[in-house]
Write an enzyme that holds these catalytic residues in place. Structure first.
Site, PDB file in Angstrom:
ATOM      1  N   THR A  63       1.107   5.934   3.959  1.00 39.54           N
ATOM      2  CA  THR A  63       2.543   5.887   3.677  1.00 39.54           C
ATOM      3  C   THR A  63       3.071   7.298   3.485  1.00 39.54           C
ATOM      4  O   THR A  63       4.104   7.669   4.036  1.00 39.54           O
ATOM      5  CB  THR A  63       2.803   5.062   2.393  1.00 39.54           C
ATOM      6  N   GLY A 103       0.845  -1.200   0.000  1.00 39.25           N
ATOM      7  CA  GLY A 103       0.000   0.000   0.000  1.00 39.25           C
ATOM      8  C   GLY A 103       0.873   1.240   0.000  1.00 39.25           C
ATOM      9  O   GLY A 103       0.505   2.289   0.534  1.00 39.25           O
ATOM     10  N   SER A 132       1.690   3.321  -2.216  1.00 36.25           N
ATOM     11  CA  SER A 132       1.324   4.543  -2.922  1.00 36.25           C
ATOM     12  C   SER A 132       0.168   5.251  -2.207  1.00 36.25           C
ATOM     13  O   SER A 132      -0.369   6.234  -2.695  1.00 36.25           O
ATOM     14  CB  SER A 132       0.934   4.214  -4.368  1.00 36.25           C
ATOM     15  N   HIS A 135      -9.002   2.854  20.225  1.00 37.23           N
ATOM     16  CA  HIS A 135      -8.407   3.963  20.978  1.00 37.23           C
ATOM     17  C   HIS A 135      -9.072   4.199  22.350  1.00 37.23           C
ATOM     18  O   HIS A 135      -8.393   4.378  23.356  1.00 37.23           O
ATOM     19  CB  HIS A 135      -8.485   5.270  20.183  1.00 37.23           C
TER      20      HIS A 135
HETATM   21  C1  BG6 Z   1      -8.196   6.744  13.354  1.00 33.18           C
HETATM   22  C2  BG6 Z   1      -9.632   6.777  12.928  1.00 33.18           C
HETATM   23  O1  BG6 Z   1      -7.890   5.509  13.927  1.00 33.18           O
HETATM   24  O2  BG6 Z   1      -7.969   7.768  14.316  1.00 33.18           O
HETATM   25  C3  BG6 Z   1      -9.981   8.129  12.365  1.00 33.18           C
HETATM   26  O3  BG6 Z   1      -9.854   5.782  11.937  1.00 33.18           O
HETATM   27  C4  BG6 Z   1      -9.629   9.224  13.341  1.00 33.18           C
HETATM   28  O4  BG6 Z   1     -11.361   8.195  12.032  1.00 33.18           O
HETATM   29  C5  BG6 Z   1      -8.195   9.071  13.815  1.00 33.18           C
HETATM   30  O5  BG6 Z   1      -9.787  10.460  12.665  1.00 33.18           O
HETATM   31  C6  BG6 Z   1      -7.899  10.038  14.934  1.00 33.18           C
HETATM   32  O6  BG6 Z   1      -6.527  10.012  15.208  1.00 33.18           O
HETATM   33  P1  BG6 Z   1      -5.783  11.278  15.807  1.00 33.18           P
HETATM   34  O7  BG6 Z   1      -4.398  10.797  16.072  1.00 33.18           O
HETATM   35  O8  BG6 Z   1      -5.864  12.353  14.772  1.00 33.18           O
HETATM   36  O9  BG6 Z   1      -6.543  11.621  17.039  1.00 33.18           O
END
Ligand code: BG6
Length: 513
Positions: free
Chosen positions: A35, A29, A31, A263
């Site tokens: 990345t 992936g 391209s 997260h």
């Molecule tokens: C990603 C999600 O895992 O985390 C996105 O798929 C989200 O939808 C992003 O925008 C948020 O990450 P960060 O580091 O910008 O808070």
């Protein structure tokens, strides 16, 4: 090793990093957007910081037809876009280790071409190099690539870990419990657990790692870190952006899968887990697993009151019109996909019994902010009559994950004025001010750790399994029961009124970050 006046121990500074042994990193992936925006700048920054070995190779692989030269051009564009004033010579030297091969991910020819490319580049490393395969492709083709890597002899390790072969994958790890178990089964047909590095980029953020330092390198917080002293914990991940160009992925996923399964639950587990016996991958991950397994499952008839799902609607924000989710390109007009979720949960253990954890995340909210706010209980008795305990503000410790990395503690203090004049004293620590600089990008930490074979900040499969076990019933209930409302909120707000009502029933409010 050097010492640094800010270091914890005067005996030894542990701030210096170790450069890994020679490696070949293959990016599937290559391209694509990740990345360009994240992987290349992170690798280059490691190179700038002298954290890549003298001999390293990066082999891009994708369907786009390109040769080494064209890929190197893409790589140098990505570097120039991210970093200003980098001498061309430095980019040139970095690019000497960059190669490219193209082909379809399901075709045997791609893997034979890749194999000869790897043999060529490995000859630069005197034949010995670890191999990392970064799968920056849709998760639906992970199994296919892993199968082909194994059958072409590229991924099996000749002997235990020497030289190593590792595979990095990112979420989504399936879309529910069943599909994640299926994915896991397919991966394990060809890889050992220790070869699989599952990324949650939040774990690569310094401020998320700081949760462990704050809790377990200080004596003052941990004795208070329980249901005797803590009233509630709020975890917020607010984004001001919408879904950008990701409708194809997001509309099928929705926010619960996109942010909660990974997260949000990862941050929750770091805040609430028991102290591990050491900062070793499995000791830390054992505690996270134990914590996630202690979350009280939601009773089916409570799902609609313990979870609020919502979608953003049109609004004027700072003088500009922001369109509703269903008006976004490539989103079906009748989409019921949630772009915001708020939830309340409890943890069934001695430490946390009775303490509500409120989690919320959403797109197109007022501003970008991720934080964990720990609010302490009211004092038990007030000596400052006529003020009652509930008149005196509760202490709050806020861990700012981003964008203003740091933390803040609010305490009550005497204000100038009358004898009983009291107010909030915010004690605020900012990473940028104190350490004079930006924290490194999360991908830098994670790529380096993978090269070093340290999986502490990567996710073990059992925690993925338990998070899907918790969330799959919610997803099923939402899919099966149309009477469960999908609320809405205007772009640029802090979410739907229903989320305020949810927390309001407990006599509490969301923090205004
Ligand atoms: C990603 C999600 O895992 O985390 C996105 O798929 C989200 O939808 C992003 O925008 C948020 O990450 P960060 O580091 O910008 O808070």
């Amino acid at each position: 090793m050097t010492t640094d006046q800010n270091c914890t121990s005067s005996r030894q500074c542990l701030c210096s990093e170790t450069a890994p042994a020679p490696f070949v990193l293959v990016i599937f992936g290559a391209s694509g957007d990740l990345t360009y925006r994240k992987l290349i700048p992170s690798l280059f920054n490691l190179f700038q910081r002298d954290l890549l070995p003298d001999k390293f190779s990066i082999v891009g692989c994708a369907r786009t037809v390109m040769d080494d030269k064209a890929f190197r051009k893409l790589v140098s564009d990505s570097i120039r876009e991210k970093f200003k004033n980098i001498p061309s010579k430095m980019i040139e030297v970095f690019c000497e280790g960059v190669f490219y091969t193209h082909g379809n991910y399901d075709s045997d020819e791609t893997y034979s071409a890749l194999s000869s490319k790897i043999s060529d580049v490995e000859s630069r490393h005197s034949g010995f190099a670890g191999r990392i395969f970064y799968l920056s492709v849709p998760s639906t083709i992970y199994s296919e690539i892993v199968r082909k890597l194994a059958s072409s002899g590229l991924s099996p390790e000749p002997s235990e870990g020497q030289p190593y072969r590792r595979v990095i994958i990112e979420k989504p790890f399936g879309r529910d419990l069943q599909s994640s178990r299926q994915l896991e089964k397919e991966l394990k047909e060809h890889l050992l657990e220790r070869q699989i590095y599952r990324i949650d980029h939040y774990l690569g953020k310094d401020t998320v790692q700081n949760i462990l330092m704050l809790r377990f390198a200080n004596m003052i917080f941990e004795p208070l870190w329980n249901n005797k002293y803590i009233d509630n914990v709020q975890i917020t991940v607010a984004e001001s952006i919408g879904i950008e160009h990701r409708a194809g992925y997001f509309d099928k996923s929705g926010l619960l899968r996109d942010m909660f399964q990974n997260h949000m639950l990862e941050m929750l587990s770091l805040v609430a887990m028991e102290p591990p016996s050491s900062f070793d991958a499995d000791r830390v991950r054992d505690e996270k697993l134990k914590l996630l397994s202690s979350i009280k499952a939601w009773e089916p008839d409570k799902i609609s009151t313990e979870f609020v799902r919502a979608q953003y609607r049109e609004a004027i924000v700072d003088g500009n019109k922001q369109q509703s989710y269903t008006e976004e390109d490539a989103v079906p007009k009748d989409s019921k996909t949630e772009t915001f979720v708020a939830a309340r949960l409890f943890i069934n253990n001695w430490r946390w019994n009775g303490v509500p954890f409120y989690l919320r995340a959403g797109k197109r909210l007022r501003r970008r902010v991720s934080e964990i706010a720990v609010t302490f209980k009211n004092i038990p008795h007030s000596i400052f009559k006529p003020l009652m305990p509930e008149d005196i503000h509760q202490n709050t410790l806020v861990l700012n994950v981003q964008p203003e990395e740091g933390f803040a503690l609010s305490i009550q203090a005497k204000k100038p004025g009358g004898k009983l004049c009291m107010g909030d004293l915010p004690m605020h620590f900012s990473y940028r001010d104190f350490f004079q600089g930006e924290p490194p990008d999360a991908y830098e930490r994670l790529l380096l750790d993978c090269m070093l074979g340290d999986s502490t900040l990567f996710i073990r499969n059992d925690t993925i399994d338990i998070s899907w076990t918790l969330l799959t019933p919610i997803l099923e209930r939402w899919a099966e029961d149309p009477s469960i409302p999908l609320a809405s909120y205007p772009c640029g707000s802090w979410g739907p009124l229903e989320a305020d009502a949810m927390i309001g029933k407990d006599g509490r409010k969301w923090r205004a970050p």
